[in-house]
Design a protein around this motif. Sequence first.
Motif, PDB file in Angstrom:
ATOM      1  N   LYS A 104      -2.820   5.729  11.105  1.00 57.57           N
ATOM      2  CA  LYS A 104      -3.764   6.072  10.040  1.00 57.57           C
ATOM      3  C   LYS A 104      -5.190   6.138  10.565  1.00 57.57           C
ATOM      4  N   THR A 139      -3.453   8.450   4.918  1.00 60.31           N
ATOM      5  CA  THR A 139      -4.219   7.271   4.518  1.00 60.31           C
ATOM      6  C   THR A 139      -3.579   6.571   3.330  1.00 60.31           C
ATOM      7  N   ALA A 140      -3.050   7.348   2.386  1.00 59.74           N
ATOM      8  CA  ALA A 140      -2.492   6.791   1.145  1.00 59.74           C
ATOM      9  C   ALA A 140      -1.062   6.287   1.307  1.00 59.74           C
ATOM     10  N   TYR A 141      -0.427   6.594   2.429  1.00 62.00           N
ATOM     11  CA  TYR A 141       0.980   6.229   2.623  1.00 62.00           C
ATOM     12  C   TYR A 141       1.146   4.712   2.630  1.00 62.00           C
ATOM     13  N   THR A 142       2.098   4.219   1.857  1.00 66.77           N
ATOM     14  CA  THR A 142       2.295   2.769   1.728  1.00 66.77           C
ATOM     15  C   THR A 142       3.591   2.273   2.366  1.00 66.77           C
ATOM     16  N   GLY A 143       4.375   3.182   2.926  1.00 69.67           N
ATOM     17  CA  GLY A 143       5.633   2.784   3.537  1.00 69.67           C
ATOM     18  C   GLY A 143       5.460   2.252   4.956  1.00 69.67           C
ATOM     19  N   GLN A 144       6.583   2.002   5.600  1.00 75.44           N
ATOM     20  CA  GLN A 144       6.558   1.462   6.959  1.00 75.44           C
ATOM     21  C   GLN A 144       7.295   2.352   7.951  1.00 75.44           C
ATOM     22  N   LEU A 149       5.708   8.812   6.796  1.00 73.23           N
ATOM     23  CA  LEU A 149       4.277   9.108   6.895  1.00 73.23           C
ATOM     24  C   LEU A 149       4.041  10.572   7.261  1.00 73.23           C
TER      25      LEU A 149
END
Length: 202
Positions: A104, A139-144, A149
């Motif tokens: 990110k 930037t907004a991606y919340t996964g792992q 992504l």
Amino acid sequence: MLQHDFEIRLRNACDSVAAAEETLTEVDARFGDGDHGLTMAKIAGAIRDVLPEKHDTIQALLDDAATAVMMLNGGSAVSLWNAWLDGMQEGAPASGEMDIPQIKGMFAHALEALSDISGAHVGDKTMMDALIPATEAITAYTGQSEDGLFAAAAEAAEKGAEASKQFVSKFGRAKSYGAKTIGTPDAGALSMACFFKGLARS
């Protein structure tokens, strides 16, 4: 993500851009110089050519990629992509792997570096119509998951390139055509969307 895996994604990104050369040329020929496809094929080739070389870190890999692009003749696209890649290497880790927060940070820094010289925003009918949404999605991606992504970034870039059809060109040769450019996507946004589409392939 290991450096090897990132190199695979970069190679796929370059292949995706190179495969779109004819389409990019046709789109650019409507209101531009008609050379965007060839220029992007050169840029993709320059990046791909440095991948087999030995690089101790992801930062070193991207530094070589930026330098290879800088050496090309190809007008504004070359300088813009060089700035983006150079910004990416400045934000990349000096190691052989990176995690989600580092990815990110790398793409955020790259966009900042390009924005400093571009001055374009979403709606100006440029590569930024795809790059800004893609970077915002990262930037907004919340996964792992790196797959998740880059898939989110590719989707955002594609939607951004499609949306560029409705905008009036505000930069380059196409600017002189004004409202006539509505209905045609921006070639730079399309090539950027192709690049992210390839990055999404692991």
